[in-house]
Design a protein around this motif. Structure first.
Motif, mmCIF file in Angstrom:
data_model
loop_
_atom_site.group_PDB
_atom_site.id
_atom_site.type_symbol
_atom_site.label_atom_id
_atom_site.label_comp_id
_atom_site.label_asym_id
_atom_site.label_seq_id
_atom_site.Cartn_x
_atom_site.Cartn_y
_atom_site.Cartn_z
ATOM 1 N N ILE A 82 0.850 -1.196 0.000
ATOM 2 C CA ILE A 82 0.000 0.000 0.000
ATOM 3 C C ILE A 82 0.883 1.242 0.000
ATOM 4 N N SER A 83 0.580 2.154 -0.909
ATOM 5 C CA SER A 83 1.396 3.362 -1.049
ATOM 6 C C SER A 83 1.280 4.238 0.200
ATOM 7 N N VAL A 84 2.406 4.816 0.590
ATOM 8 C CA VAL A 84 2.389 5.721 1.748
ATOM 9 C C VAL A 84 2.281 7.174 1.298
ATOM 10 N N GLU A 85 2.203 7.365 -0.007
ATOM 11 C CA GLU A 85 2.137 8.737 -0.523
ATOM 12 C C GLU A 85 0.876 9.434 -0.022
ATOM 13 N N GLU A 86 1.062 10.612 0.527
ATOM 14 C CA GLU A 86 -0.030 11.379 1.129
ATOM 15 C C GLU A 86 -0.433 12.501 0.175
ATOM 16 N N LYS A 87 -1.724 12.557 -0.156
ATOM 17 C CA LYS A 87 -2.236 13.626 -1.002
ATOM 18 C C LYS A 87 -3.116 14.529 -0.135
ATOM 19 N N ASP A 88 -3.482 15.701 -0.658
ATOM 20 C CA ASP A 88 -4.403 16.572 0.079
ATOM 21 C C ASP A 88 -5.688 15.826 0.427
ATOM 22 N N ARG A 139 -4.944 9.198 1.305
ATOM 23 C CA ARG A 139 -3.911 8.229 0.961
ATOM 24 C C ARG A 139 -4.557 6.887 0.644
ATOM 25 N N GLU A 140 -3.775 6.035 0.005
ATOM 26 C CA GLU A 140 -4.292 4.703 -0.319
ATOM 27 C C GLU A 140 -4.714 4.004 0.969
ATOM 28 N N GLY A 141 -5.874 3.365 0.936
ATOM 29 C CA GLY A 141 -6.388 2.719 2.136
ATOM 30 C C GLY A 141 -6.043 1.240 2.180
ATOM 31 N N ASP A 142 -6.035 0.721 3.386
ATOM 32 C CA ASP A 142 -5.842 -0.712 3.598
ATOM 33 C C ASP A 142 -7.213 -1.381 3.476
ATOM 34 N N PRO A 143 -7.375 -2.289 2.501
ATOM 35 C CA PRO A 143 -8.690 -2.923 2.311
ATOM 36 C C PRO A 143 -9.232 -3.551 3.600
ATOM 37 N N LYS A 144 -8.350 -4.024 4.463
ATOM 38 C CA LYS A 144 -8.779 -4.657 5.713
ATOM 39 C C LYS A 144 -9.390 -3.639 6.680
ATOM 40 N N LYS A 145 -9.053 -2.358 6.466
ATOM 41 C CA LYS A 145 -9.549 -1.314 7.370
ATOM 42 C C LYS A 145 -10.721 -0.534 6.783
ATOM 43 N N ALA A 146 -11.190 -0.959 5.612
ATOM 44 C CA ALA A 146 -12.330 -0.264 4.997
ATOM 45 C C ALA A 146 -13.560 -0.453 5.876
ATOM 46 N N GLU A 189 -2.796 5.028 -10.630
ATOM 47 C CA GLU A 189 -2.497 5.455 -9.263
ATOM 48 C C GLU A 189 -3.596 4.892 -8.366
ATOM 49 N N PRO A 190 -3.305 4.796 -7.059
ATOM 50 C CA PRO A 190 -4.314 4.173 -6.170
ATOM 51 C C PRO A 190 -5.618 4.955 -6.054
ATOM 52 N N TYR A 191 -5.621 6.213 -6.484
ATOM 53 C CA TYR A 191 -6.849 7.025 -6.394
ATOM 54 C C TYR A 191 -7.602 7.065 -7.714
ATOM 55 N N MET A 192 -7.289 6.138 -8.614
ATOM 56 C CA MET A 192 -8.019 6.102 -9.882
ATOM 57 C C MET A 192 -8.370 4.673 -10.287
ATOM 58 N N ALA A 193 -9.488 4.546 -10.989
ATOM 59 C CA ALA A 193 -9.911 3.248 -11.519
ATOM 60 C C ALA A 193 -10.331 3.449 -12.962
ATOM 61 N N HIS A 194 -9.688 2.726 -13.863
ATOM 62 C CA HIS A 194 -10.056 2.755 -15.273
ATOM 63 C C HIS A 194 -10.934 1.535 -15.505
ATOM 64 N N THR A 240 -12.076 -1.570 -8.208
ATOM 65 C CA THR A 240 -12.207 -1.002 -6.863
ATOM 66 C C THR A 240 -11.083 -0.003 -6.566
ATOM 67 N N ILE A 241 -11.416 0.949 -5.728
ATOM 68 C CA ILE A 241 -10.444 1.888 -5.156
ATOM 69 C C ILE A 241 -10.642 1.808 -3.647
ATOM 70 N N VAL A 242 -9.559 1.672 -2.902
ATOM 71 C CA VAL A 242 -9.659 1.758 -1.440
ATOM 72 C C VAL A 242 -8.882 2.998 -1.026
ATOM 73 N N TRP A 243 -9.594 3.938 -0.422
ATOM 74 C CA TRP A 243 -8.985 5.245 -0.144
ATOM 75 C C TRP A 243 -9.329 5.702 1.259
ATOM 76 N N GLN A 244 -8.320 6.233 1.944
ATOM 77 C CA GLN A 244 -8.550 6.793 3.281
ATOM 78 C C GLN A 244 -8.524 8.315 3.192
ATOM 79 N N PHE A 245 -9.587 8.950 3.672
ATOM 80 C CA PHE A 245 -9.701 10.408 3.615
ATOM 81 C C PHE A 245 -9.117 10.981 4.900
ATOM 82 N N THR A 246 -7.892 11.522 4.797
ATOM 83 C CA THR A 246 -7.161 11.935 6.000
ATOM 84 C C THR A 246 -7.332 13.420 6.325
ATOM 85 N N ASN A 247 -7.917 14.183 5.402
ATOM 86 C CA ASN A 247 -8.120 15.609 5.647
ATOM 87 C C ASN A 247 -9.575 15.984 5.412
#
Ligand SMILES: [Cu+2]
Length: 165
Positions: free
Chosen positions: A37-43, A46-53, A119-124, A132-139
């Motif tokens: 899982i990418s640790v890259e942080e966007k505004d 960040r990419e979410g852990d499917p187990k924590k969805a 990228e983890p925040y996109m699905a084609h 699927t996209i698993v995303w954690q909204f940190t802000n």
């Protein structure tokens, strides 16, 4: 970062697109989930852990150039699993971002329609398929998602995500 190397080489051909050098996160065998899982942080998070969805949101994309639903509200910190279905007959994609980023990216896609990016925040999503996209909204804040297939964003294929503090 070694995985940027292929993106850097690709961006030589697309020099004007270098600001958008998309790293290819797929493993050699093509499995997206083979990578950590990418640790890259966007505004917008960040990419979410499917187990924590904690929530699954189904999004439908159609040739009417609309997302359904096109608006949603999440809590800050929440990890959401988006199940993104293309019920149309043409390619669609869901890309999460800020409105300025999405607009800039949509312009770039018009210039380079065959630009490959993942990228983890996109699905084609191909017609009839689901990704699927698993995303954690940190802000907290107002964010968006859009379809950046050329012309679709301009046609109104855009949605809004409100992240509550
Ligand atoms: Cu579309």
């Amino acid at each position: 970062m070694h995985r940027m190397l292929t993106a850097v080489m690709a961006s030589i051909a697309l020099a004007s697109a270098s600001a958008f050098a998309h790293g290819d996160k797929r493993a050699a065998d093509g499995r997206k989930d083979a990578k950590a899982i990418s640790v890259e942080e966007k505004d917008f998070g960040r990419e979410g852990d499917p187990k924590k969805a904690t929530r699954t949101v189904r999004i439908d994309m159609s040739d009417k150039m609309r997302f359904a639903p096109a608006r949603l509200t999440v809590k800050r910190g929440e990890t959401v699993k988006f199940v993104v279905r293309n019920s149309g007959k043409t390619m669609h994609e869901m890309v999460i971002g800020t409105m300025p980023e999405l607009k800039e990216h949509a312009e770039l896609m018009k210039k380079h329609p065959s630009m490959e990016h993942d990228e983890p925040y996109m699905a084609h999503v191909a017609p009839g398929k689901t990704e699927t996209i698993v995303w954690q909204f940190t802000n907290a804040g107002d964010f968006n998602f859009g379809c950046l297939v050329p012309g679709h964003f301009e046609a109104g294929m855009v949605g809004k995500i409100t992240v509550k503090p």
